[in-house]
Design a protein around this motif. Structure first.
Motif, mmCIF file in Angstrom:
data_model
loop_
_atom_site.group_PDB
_atom_site.id
_atom_site.type_symbol
_atom_site.label_atom_id
_atom_site.label_comp_id
_atom_site.label_asym_id
_atom_site.label_seq_id
_atom_site.Cartn_x
_atom_site.Cartn_y
_atom_site.Cartn_z
ATOM 1 N N LEU A 143 -5.606 0.825 -16.629
ATOM 2 C CA LEU A 143 -6.930 0.298 -16.289
ATOM 3 C C LEU A 143 -6.925 -0.335 -14.899
ATOM 4 C CD1 LEU A 143 -9.746 -0.035 -17.572
ATOM 5 C CD2 LEU A 143 -9.014 -2.287 -18.372
ATOM 6 N N ILE A 144 -5.912 -1.139 -14.622
ATOM 7 C CA ILE A 144 -5.791 -1.755 -13.297
ATOM 8 C C ILE A 144 -5.570 -0.686 -12.231
ATOM 9 C CG2 ILE A 144 -4.290 -3.233 -11.881
ATOM 10 C CD1 ILE A 144 -3.876 -4.951 -14.405
ATOM 11 N N SER A 145 -4.801 0.345 -12.580
ATOM 12 C CA SER A 145 -4.485 1.407 -11.625
ATOM 13 C C SER A 145 -5.728 2.182 -11.206
ATOM 14 C CB SER A 145 -3.450 2.363 -12.222
ATOM 15 O OG SER A 145 -2.242 1.696 -12.487
ATOM 16 N N ILE A 170 0.850 -1.195 0.000
ATOM 17 C CA ILE A 170 0.000 0.000 0.000
ATOM 18 C C ILE A 170 0.880 1.237 0.000
ATOM 19 C CG2 ILE A 170 -1.604 1.367 1.397
ATOM 20 C CD1 ILE A 170 -2.854 -1.310 2.311
ATOM 21 N N ALA A 171 1.987 1.188 0.769
ATOM 22 C CA ALA A 171 2.887 2.336 0.863
ATOM 23 C C ALA A 171 3.634 2.580 -0.442
ATOM 24 C CB ALA A 171 3.882 2.125 2.004
ATOM 25 N N ILE A 172 4.084 1.523 -1.087
ATOM 26 C CA ILE A 172 4.930 1.711 -2.268
ATOM 27 C C ILE A 172 4.132 1.863 -3.557
ATOM 28 C CG2 ILE A 172 5.261 -0.739 -2.864
ATOM 29 C CD1 ILE A 172 8.190 -0.074 -3.423
ATOM 30 N N GLY A 173 2.944 1.256 -3.627
ATOM 31 C CA GLY A 173 2.231 1.299 -4.904
ATOM 32 C C GLY A 173 0.744 1.568 -4.818
ATOM 33 N N ILE A 198 -1.852 -7.115 -4.864
ATOM 34 C CA ILE A 198 -1.732 -7.579 -6.253
ATOM 35 C C ILE A 198 -1.603 -6.399 -7.217
ATOM 36 C CG2 ILE A 198 -2.926 -8.804 -8.108
ATOM 37 C CD1 ILE A 198 -4.236 -10.520 -5.883
ATOM 38 N N PHE A 199 -2.471 -5.393 -7.034
ATOM 39 C CA PHE A 199 -2.428 -4.228 -7.920
ATOM 40 C C PHE A 199 -1.070 -3.526 -7.844
ATOM 41 C CE2 PHE A 199 -7.291 -3.734 -7.273
ATOM 42 C CZ PHE A 199 -7.518 -4.657 -8.283
#
Length: 659
Positions: A437-439, A157-160, A290-291
């Motif tokens: 799209l995933i983002s 969560i912190a990095i991406g 995963i995202f």
């Protein structure tokens, strides 16, 4: 006090006999205590349907009987049993699971040396902490949310987490407004600012891992009325982001087929986001895990590809180097162009602070949160500084596709996609659009998580309608989630002719909201340190200390104020293309599009202060004990960790310092 005595006896018994507290679901399968509706003491399981105790919260109309065996609910198996358990999970939670977990020293909260149970009150079925006895209704909620997030969730969560259109799409606007050098300078300044801010947030969140942390910290260490405004500011920020991101996803589909109706994919994306959030904090954490892996992989791949393109490794273009920094140039629109980049850059960085909000749903924030906070350095360096430097080298600021964007959510104007297309690649632009799209689904997911938790916390503080505080037995603020999803339906307006204006105003709500939140966090950390010293506490008693200390928080606060001032100036006297002078109406519209968060926050603060007659919290009045995680073995733990670090090789010490 019966429930408290019962918990103490259970804790003492389990510790003295070396027993393990574990849980069984209705199907007889072993489950973690955070998910169990019943639990077994020790290895020997009593006979079913015999021993049970009643765990009744005061005023809770949905009190349940807890059994010491699996299958004691009598829900049965098969389809009817599954449906029964599903429906039952939406009933109001009573916090029993988290109270059982509180016997661990690392999870205890403190109120002048007492356990969290001693300060937990019954109030119409809602549990809360009385932060300032005698000063009115000023509480930090004792969260009923399930603490299911793990260290790996927080790290990703912190990095991406929450990286979406702000970086991949809206960065095109920053490039066209300010040029590549302005983009690099602005992102560096905001990167330093955010690093200091997240360090301060990490220290606050480890000491006080409360739901709705941004509102709670401002309420506690600054001013209750400012805390009220900050809570609603943060909730509205994410509520506005949800339809924006969902529409961006629908528009991204248009890259492959422009004839497809956007409403179809708006529906699909909203359903996906809602289903993820139905799985609670654990579902959010797993999805973001995963995202984030996908986004990190994509950005690293883009960086490698960008280097190859820049040095002339493609058949369509020779060596590029810094060509576009000379023609059309490194700067566009001068100093004002640089200032205009800040608010869009802040929008791109928004969501980094979610790691602090997630602390309230983390099993062990003392261990997980500091490691996650360190990942922010890599997030800033890798995602923003390096990638935007390459974008500035590969795409000129006068690229027509940047200028022809329908709105800030138009993925066809992504400088990342444009850079790859310009190299003559055929498949890779589609891959990059797939990542976008995933983002956007990821950011939509984060928007529901951030806004629902903040709304629930505001409701528990009495600063929002009480129904929003409803937390079900799975630890989900289900009413707040539904309210946020309802606002997401605005994404269906993507097909109307005035959709650009609609989404300009949604972005206006979110634009400066992050700046105000970050500035308040830095100031709250400064005030906490002053109160800590006033109460004769040593900084050695703080489980996690911000690497920049108070100086870092002052740097973060002043940079936030600097960005705020420059943005106000640019909004009053905006960039203007063409020969027609701007009218007063145009300037007023520009101001509110850029700075709508400022009047919203000021109105909330003034009205709340007038109604409740609140005042600035003085250092001597600050309570640094209530609701604090009491790490009873902190000295021993730190000594053991120091001894372990002494045996590490130099490379590992450097790695662990950075990561």
């Amino acid at each position: 006090m019966a429930g408290f005595d019962q918990d103490i006896e259970l804790s003492a018994y389990s510790h003295s006999h070396g027993l393990e507290i574990s849980g069984n679901d209705r199907g007889g399968r072993q489950r973690s205590i955070a998910e169990a509706s019943s639990f077994t003491i020790g290895g020997a399981s009593p006979s079913p349907r015999t021993k049970s105790f009643s765990d009744v919260s005061p005023g809770d109309s949905h009190a349940r009987s807890k059994s010491i065996a699996a299958g004691s609910d009598g829900a049965g198996g098969g389809f009817h049993g599954t449906m029964g358990r599903f429906v039952d999970s939406f009933r109001r939670g009573d916090g029993t699971i988290n109270k059982i977990l509180d016997f661990d020293d690392d999870n205890n909260t403190s109120s002048h040396g007492y356990s969290s149970h001693s300060i937990s009150r019954g109030h119409g079925g809602t549990r809360y902490y009385d932060l300032r006895p005698g000063t009115g209704k000023l509480n930090t909620p004792s969260s009923l949310l399930a603490r299911e997030l793990k260290g790996r969730h927080l790290q990703m969560i912190a990095i991406g987490g929450s990286i979406g259109t702000g970086l991949f799409v809206a960065s095109g606007k920053t490039l066209s407004d300010g040029g590549p050098a302005s983009v690099l300078i602005a992102y560096l300044i905001i990167g330093v600012m955010l690093f200091c801010t997240i360090q301060a947030l990490g220290e606050l969140a480890v000491i006080f891992p409360v739901a709705g942390s941004f509102s709670a910290f401002s309420t506690r260490f600054l001013d209750p009325s400012w805390g009220f405004a900050m809570g609603w500011n943060y909730a509205l920020q994410w509520i506005g982001v949800l339809p924006l991101e969902v529409l961006a996803g629908a528009m991204t589909i248009g890259y492959w087929n422009k004839e497809i109706n956007k409403a179809i994919f708006v529906t699909i994306f909203l359903v996906i986001i809602f289903i993820i959030n139905l799985f609670g904090a654990k579902g959010y954490g797993e999805a973001e895990f995963i995202f984030a892996i996908i986004k990190v992989t994509a950005v690293v791949g883009f960086i490698l590809l960008g280097i190859v393109i820049n040095i002339g490794g493609t058949p369509t273009e020779g060596y590029i180097g810094g060509k576009y920094w000379d023609d059309p140039g490194a700067f566009h629109n001068g100093f004002k162009g640089l200032c205009s980049v800040f608010v869009t850059a802040a929008f791109a960085f928004a969501g980094t602070e979610l790691v602090g909000l997630a602390a309230a749903e983390t099993a062990n924030p003392r261990k997980s949160l500091p490691t996650a906070i360190k990942q922010v350095f890599w997030r800033i360096s890798l995602f923003y500084i390096v990638s935007m430097t390459l974008v500035g080298l590969l795409v000129p600021y006068n690229e027509p596709r940047l200028l022809n964007a329908q709105n800030i959510a138009d993925a066809s104007a992504s400088p990342f996609v444009i850079a790859i297309e310009s190299a003559g690649a055929t498949v890779l632009p589609s891959v990059m659009n797939g990542v976008i799209l995933i983002s956007v689904i990821s950011v939509g997911n984060s928007a529901v998580y951030g806004s629902s938790r903040t709304l629930a916390a505001l409701a528990e503080l009495g600063q929002a309608p009480a129904i929003l505080a409803y937390v079900d037995r799975r630890g989900r603020p289900i009413v707040a989630i539904l309210v946020t999803m309802a606002v997401g339906l605005l994404a269906y307006l993507g097909d109307v002719p005035s959709q650009k204006n609609i989404f300009d105003w949604l972005l206006a709500i979110s634009g400066l909201s992050s700046i105000l939140t970050w500035a308040s966090t830095c100031l709250a950390h400064i005030r906490l340190r002053k109160a800590w010293a006033y109460n004769h506490r040593s900084v050695q008693d703080i489980a996690f200390r911000a690497q920049g200390g108070v100086i870092g928080s002052w740097i973060g606060f002043l940079l936030n104020v600097l960005v705020l001032v420059t943005q106000i100036w640019v909004s009053i006297d905006p960039l203007h293309q063409g020969d027609t002078p701007l009218t007063t109406k145009d300037r007023v519209r520009s101001f509110f599009l850029s700075c709508l968060a400022i009047p919203v926050v000021l109105i909330c603060t003034i009205v709340h202060k007038w109604y409740y007659k609140t005042r600035w919290v003085r250092i001597e009045d600050m309570d640094v004990d209530t609701g604090r995680r009491d790490f009873g073995r902190l000295g021993i733990i730190k000594a053991q960790e120091k001894e372990e670090r002494m045996g590490w090789p130099r490379w590992k010490r450097v790695y662990r310092f950075m990561c």
